[in-house]
Design a protein around this motif. Sequence first.
Motif, PDB file in Angstrom:
ATOM      1  N   ILE A 395       8.078  34.556 -32.525  1.00 39.09           N
ATOM      2  CA  ILE A 395       6.756  35.040 -32.114  1.00 39.09           C
ATOM      3  C   ILE A 395       5.930  35.290 -33.366  1.00 39.09           C
ATOM      4  CG2 ILE A 395       5.472  36.900 -31.000  1.00 39.09           C
ATOM      5  CD1 ILE A 395       7.746  37.212 -29.049  1.00 39.09           C
ATOM      6  N   CYS A 396       4.706  34.746 -33.387  1.00 37.55           N
ATOM      7  CA  CYS A 396       3.760  34.912 -34.489  1.00 37.55           C
ATOM      8  C   CYS A 396       2.702  35.922 -34.060  1.00 37.55           C
ATOM      9  CB  CYS A 396       3.123  33.570 -34.843  1.00 37.55           C
ATOM     10  SG  CYS A 396       1.972  33.641 -36.209  1.00 37.55           S
ATOM     11  N   ASN A 397       2.645  37.060 -34.739  1.00 39.78           N
ATOM     12  CA  ASN A 397       1.694  38.121 -34.424  1.00 39.78           C
ATOM     13  C   ASN A 397       0.490  38.024 -35.364  1.00 39.78           C
ATOM     14  OD1 ASN A 397       3.281  39.394 -32.376  1.00 39.78           O
ATOM     15  ND2 ASN A 397       4.588  40.222 -33.999  1.00 39.78           N
ATOM     16  N   ILE A 398      -0.715  38.097 -34.781  1.00 37.66           N
ATOM     17  CA  ILE A 398      -1.970  37.974 -35.524  1.00 37.66           C
ATOM     18  C   ILE A 398      -2.745  39.276 -35.381  1.00 37.66           C
ATOM     19  CG2 ILE A 398      -4.138  36.718 -35.709  1.00 37.66           C
ATOM     20  CD1 ILE A 398      -2.723  34.306 -34.541  1.00 37.66           C
ATOM     21  N   THR A 399      -3.199  39.809 -36.515  1.00 38.77           N
ATOM     22  CA  THR A 399      -3.994  41.038 -36.518  1.00 38.77           C
ATOM     23  C   THR A 399      -5.244  40.795 -37.346  1.00 38.77           C
ATOM     24  OG1 THR A 399      -1.969  42.349 -36.387  1.00 38.77           O
ATOM     25  CG2 THR A 399      -3.986  43.495 -37.023  1.00 38.77           C
ATOM     26  N   THR A 400      -6.426  41.097 -36.774  1.00 35.99           N
ATOM     27  CA  THR A 400      -7.692  40.894 -37.475  1.00 35.99           C
ATOM     28  C   THR A 400      -8.646  42.022 -37.142  1.00 35.99           C
ATOM     29  OG1 THR A 400      -9.555  39.375 -37.787  1.00 35.99           O
ATOM     30  CG2 THR A 400      -8.581  39.459 -35.610  1.00 35.99           C
ATOM     31  N   ASP A 401      -9.559  42.292 -38.066  1.00 36.50           N
ATOM     32  CA  ASP A 401     -10.587  43.300 -37.832  1.00 36.50           C
ATOM     33  C   ASP A 401     -11.865  42.698 -37.282  1.00 36.50           C
ATOM     34  OD1 ASP A 401     -11.368  41.870 -40.030  1.00 36.50           O
ATOM     35  OD2 ASP A 401     -11.807  43.614 -41.284  1.00 36.50           O
ATOM     36  N   ARG A 402     -11.804  41.438 -36.888  1.00 38.55           N
ATOM     37  CA  ARG A 402     -12.987  40.752 -36.375  1.00 38.55           C
ATOM     38  C   ARG A 402     -13.326  41.275 -34.994  1.00 38.55           C
ATOM     39  NH1 ARG A 402     -16.603  37.291 -39.109  1.00 38.55           N
ATOM     40  NH2 ARG A 402     -17.996  36.525 -37.496  1.00 38.55           N
ATOM     41  N   ALA A 408      -8.670  32.152 -31.962  1.00 42.35           N
ATOM     42  CA  ALA A 408      -7.635  31.945 -32.971  1.00 42.35           C
ATOM     43  C   ALA A 408      -7.019  30.560 -32.824  1.00 42.35           C
ATOM     44  CB  ALA A 408      -6.552  33.011 -32.866  1.00 42.35           C
ATOM     45  N   GLU A 409      -6.661  29.993 -33.946  1.00 43.19           N
ATOM     46  CA  GLU A 409      -5.962  28.705 -33.988  1.00 43.19           C
ATOM     47  C   GLU A 409      -4.618  28.929 -34.672  1.00 43.19           C
ATOM     48  OE1 GLU A 409      -7.488  24.403 -35.174  1.00 43.19           O
ATOM     49  OE2 GLU A 409      -6.979  25.608 -36.949  1.00 43.19           O
ATOM     50  N   VAL A 410      -3.536  28.463 -34.052  1.00 41.20           N
ATOM     51  CA  VAL A 410      -2.182  28.707 -34.541  1.00 41.20           C
ATOM     52  C   VAL A 410      -1.486  27.366 -34.721  1.00 41.20           C
ATOM     53  CG1 VAL A 410       0.043  29.792 -34.075  1.00 41.20           C
ATOM     54  CG2 VAL A 410      -2.072  30.961 -33.444  1.00 41.20           C
ATOM     55  N   MET A 411      -0.736  27.261 -35.834  1.00 42.67           N
ATOM     56  CA  MET A 411       0.017  26.048 -36.122  1.00 42.67           C
ATOM     57  C   MET A 411       1.365  26.452 -36.710  1.00 42.67           C
ATOM     58  SD  MET A 411      -1.217  22.746 -38.348  1.00 42.67           S
ATOM     59  CE  MET A 411      -2.623  22.552 -37.264  1.00 42.67           C
ATOM     60  N   TRP A 412       2.440  25.904 -36.127  1.00 35.39           N
ATOM     61  CA  TRP A 412       3.797  26.205 -36.595  1.00 35.39           C
ATOM     62  C   TRP A 412       4.276  25.073 -37.499  1.00 35.39           C
ATOM     63  CZ3 TRP A 412       6.887  30.452 -36.157  1.00 35.39           C
ATOM     64  CH2 TRP A 412       6.473  31.447 -35.277  1.00 35.39           C
ATOM     65  N   TYR A 413       4.950  25.482 -38.610  1.00 35.66           N
ATOM     66  CA  TYR A 413       5.469  24.523 -39.584  1.00 35.66           C
ATOM     67  C   TYR A 413       6.970  24.722 -39.765  1.00 35.66           C
ATOM     68  CZ  TYR A 413       0.690  23.466 -41.097  1.00 35.66           C
ATOM     69  OH  TYR A 413      -0.620  23.068 -41.148  1.00 35.66           O
ATOM     70  N   GLN A 471       0.735  29.355 -39.286  1.00 32.97           N
ATOM     71  CA  GLN A 471      -0.573  29.469 -39.920  1.00 32.97           C
ATOM     72  C   GLN A 471      -1.606  29.753 -38.843  1.00 32.97           C
ATOM     73  OE1 GLN A 471      -2.810  25.941 -41.312  1.00 32.97           O
ATOM     74  NE2 GLN A 471      -2.586  26.827 -43.351  1.00 32.97           N
ATOM     75  N   ALA A 472      -2.444  30.759 -39.081  1.00 29.26           N
ATOM     76  CA  ALA A 472      -3.454  31.156 -38.098  1.00 29.26           C
ATOM     77  C   ALA A 472      -4.821  31.130 -38.753  1.00 29.26           C
ATOM     78  CB  ALA A 472      -3.155  32.539 -37.539  1.00 29.26           C
ATOM     79  N   ALA A 473      -5.837  30.801 -37.962  1.00 28.87           N
ATOM     80  CA  ALA A 473      -7.219  30.758 -38.417  1.00 28.87           C
ATOM     81  C   ALA A 473      -8.104  31.376 -37.349  1.00 28.87           C
ATOM     82  CB  ALA A 473      -7.662  29.326 -38.715  1.00 28.87           C
ATOM     83  N   VAL A 474      -9.199  32.022 -37.789  1.00 26.76           N
ATOM     84  CA  VAL A 474     -10.161  32.643 -36.876  1.00 26.76           C
ATOM     85  C   VAL A 474     -11.421  31.804 -36.875  1.00 26.76           C
ATOM     86  CG1 VAL A 474     -11.567  34.674 -36.444  1.00 26.76           C
ATOM     87  CG2 VAL A 474      -9.213  34.941 -37.208  1.00 26.76           C
ATOM     88  N   GLU A 488      -8.412  31.951 -42.840  1.00 23.13           N
ATOM     89  CA  GLU A 488      -7.147  31.286 -42.514  1.00 23.13           C
ATOM     90  C   GLU A 488      -6.050  31.919 -43.355  1.00 23.13           C
ATOM     91  OE1 GLU A 488      -6.315  26.737 -41.615  1.00 23.13           O
ATOM     92  OE2 GLU A 488      -6.367  27.124 -43.787  1.00 23.13           O
ATOM     93  N   ARG A 489      -4.917  32.223 -42.718  1.00 25.32           N
ATOM     94  CA  ARG A 489      -3.794  32.825 -43.412  1.00 25.32           C
ATOM     95  C   ARG A 489      -2.492  32.168 -42.934  1.00 25.32           C
ATOM     96  NH1 ARG A 489      -7.498  34.375 -45.777  1.00 25.32           N
ATOM     97  NH2 ARG A 489      -8.113  36.506 -46.343  1.00 25.32           N
ATOM     98  N   THR A 490      -1.472  32.281 -43.800  1.00 26.71           N
ATOM     99  CA  THR A 490      -0.160  31.716 -43.499  1.00 26.71           C
ATOM    100  C   THR A 490       0.882  32.805 -43.637  1.00 26.71           C
ATOM    101  OG1 THR A 490      -0.858  29.569 -44.366  1.00 26.71           O
ATOM    102  CG2 THR A 490       1.497  29.907 -44.083  1.00 26.71           C
ATOM    103  N   SER A 491       1.807  32.862 -42.712  1.00 24.29           N
ATOM    104  CA  SER A 491       2.847  33.892 -42.729  1.00 24.29           C
ATOM    105  C   SER A 491       3.911  33.560 -43.765  1.00 24.29           C
ATOM    106  CB  SER A 491       3.490  34.003 -41.349  1.00 24.29           C
ATOM    107  OG  SER A 491       4.274  32.838 -41.082  1.00 24.29           O
TER     108      SER A 491
END
Length: 836
Positions: A395-402, A408-413, A471-474, A488-491
């Motif tokens: 599970i990929c958890n995304i937290t933003t202050d937006r 959100a856009e999510v991509m698994w590598y 990798q997630a992007a807003v 855009e950030r990568t875990s």
Amino acid sequence: MHVAHWTTGQVERDEPAQKWRLEKMRWTTRKQDSSPSCSQSWRGASPSVQSSHLSCDLPLGRGSGMRHAAMSSGRAACPVWSPQDSLPPQRRDTGAAPTCFPLHIPPSQPCAFCRGRVVRVPKGPLIRVMGTEVVIPCSVSDYDGPSEQNFDWEFSRETDFVRIVSTWDSTFTSEEYQKRVGHGDIKLRRSSNDAVELVIRNIQPTDQGRYKCSTPSTDATVQGNYDAEVQVKVISDGLSVSGSKARSSMSLRLSEGDSFKLRCSAVTTSPEHTHLHVTWQIKSGSTWRDILSLTHEGKFQPGPGYEERYRNGDIRLDTGANDTYRLSVSQASSVDGGVYRCLVSEWVRGADSSWQKIQEKSVEIASVAIQRTALDVVISTSNVSVTERDSLDLICNITTDRSGIFQAEVMWYFSASPDDTLSDAQVLLSMDHDSVVSESTLISLSHVDRNAYRLLVRDVDVEDSGYYFCQAAVWVPLHNGSWHKVVERTSAPVSVVVTALEPDFEVFLNASKTPKFSDDPTELNCRIANAQDTEANLRFTVSWYYQQRLRSDDVVTKELLATMDGDWTLLLGDRSRERTQNGEIIFSKKAVDTFSLRIQWTSESDRGDYFCVISAWTRHRNNSWVKSKDVTSASVSIFWATQGPVFNVSVHSDNPTIYQGELADLLCIITTEGMTLEPDDMSFDVSWFAVRSFALDREPILLASLDRRGIVSQSRRNGSSDLSLERISPLEFRLRVHGCEDHDFGNHYCVVTPWVRSATGVWQREPDIKAKPIFLSVKMDVLNAFKYPLLIGIGLATVIGLLSCLIGYCSSRWCCKKEVQETRRERRRLMSMEMD
């Protein structure tokens, strides 16, 4: 007055009997062109006159002398000045014309002048705004004399010129301009050796008029123009620049991806036909950078680094009512933060059709702060261990202050190494900002809640072991309906280990047929017991090995007889290849869980230990077979007693520690047990080996060998020592190392291959026998090593001592004798003088 006088040589003419005589030549100076001109009047003269002389009184400019010049071929030569003879300031610009004396010159060759110096100023009128700084350039070209030229500037409102400033004469400035020149409001700025600029700060309407730039002559001949004028027109300041509101600049706090607009107003009431050039600038740090301009020619011009954004429409400059200019910025990023100002310049077209900037004003509009969007991407688990064929759940958890509307856009590598970049990693699944998921059979991506995205991998395999990261992007919507990615950030990668399912089984090896004599058959069965899974996803293969039994405790490596790969392809070893191809050895699979090895005719060389290895192969998702487990059986010994002798080998040395240069003797002794054979019925191959280390951790080196026919062979040696190998008795073989060196140390042993002749007269080879090694130590003989150097040193010291004694004796005998005699004579002379 300085008078210039020059003469012409004789002039030959071929015309009919008419001669002309020049009675008068007058040099005049024009108002705007200082090039001299010749006024000529001709009189009739006697035909016999063939030559004449000309003398001319010419007023010279300031700082010039006069040299002699000549005229030839009917061409009037110009006067030549010498700069060392200067005139006082009160005698400048007298305006007097030169006086020319009669000269005979043919009418067919009139007075002509060469192309001379050119003084240039901008073409007028120059329109400038009151209160601004005015720069008027002046340059000179095609001149003679020194490279650095001097300049004088004068000003005239109507007719008379008033002296302003000079580059070389500090007393040139008139009283009217001395105060402004002294304060630096008017100055000359040299741009090169042949060019200066007249700089007037805070120009006023009283400065409107004609400006003349003149250059004192340094030429060899008077030619060209020596001054030039330009008209300057001063107009009132009618340019007004202001922000959208009549107050100081405002402050804006925005988030990444937001849009904003800024406005400024610019209007001019200039009486001249002027154009405005509007530029929006941003200040980051201490420098201003251009964003977008609307030039005075009506063209849009993006600043450096903003070309792509301008083409995409992210940056626009629009004009509106009331002379407003609006800057629109879309998809704001961190580089858009700073102070914004509106820079307006006023331009006018000059007399030469070129555009000239006459003034410039700016106003700060706003201070914009771009707050970066915070985004944290974390995978809920750190390290995961999964058993093969289970499911992997991440599970990929995304937290933003937006806040507001965003997607959100999510991509698994997947990557085999944690150091791989995104370009090297493999994309598993992705979900774009429209919630569209890429397709996959065994992998799924689901949106659990607003901030959690689940990756599920079914039926994992060993190949799925590695590192997973997301990798997630807003994305935020724009005014035109499109979407813009703001952050855009990568875990951090998560390590996933997939444990293979090892099949649980046992392996047993038994001999169904055991030979009792030579040429009897041998059959071994390798059976798999307690196998849990024999379905289509698991298969077994076998490998057969042989290990020779030795009488000594030495370890013998195993030899591969045959093996099968995952496709059940049989691969033969070197020991059994030829006999298997001849049908003497048969490998077969009797049942699903049983493999057999059959030797049709077992020979004495086949005696030894046999064992089998069963390999379990698992089929992966791509239908490839991967070995998952090996199980080795216990060994089975194939041996029968023979009536022949049993051979043993040992190595012996009377002195295993020797000194360098001595002889080392090593004996290989063969002993027999059991049946006694005649020496003629036995033969041996003997090979000597050495391991150059204290421990047997290096490859052995072959020293020499002696076959059963008596042929000796040696390996190549690098040192100076030599080897010899001989047979000293039927069962003893001696190896000698002559002149041992330090590199001859190490463990030495012999390997013996017995050959026995049977009753039928056939020689049979027995198994090789290896003796236990003996360590040979080579020491250095200190006395012998230093004997010769000591003798040589003592001899040289003795010779040098004797030679030193001889040199000292000779020196005292011949070199000092004369000095002693002279000293004695001097003493006798003194004594006699005292007596007198």
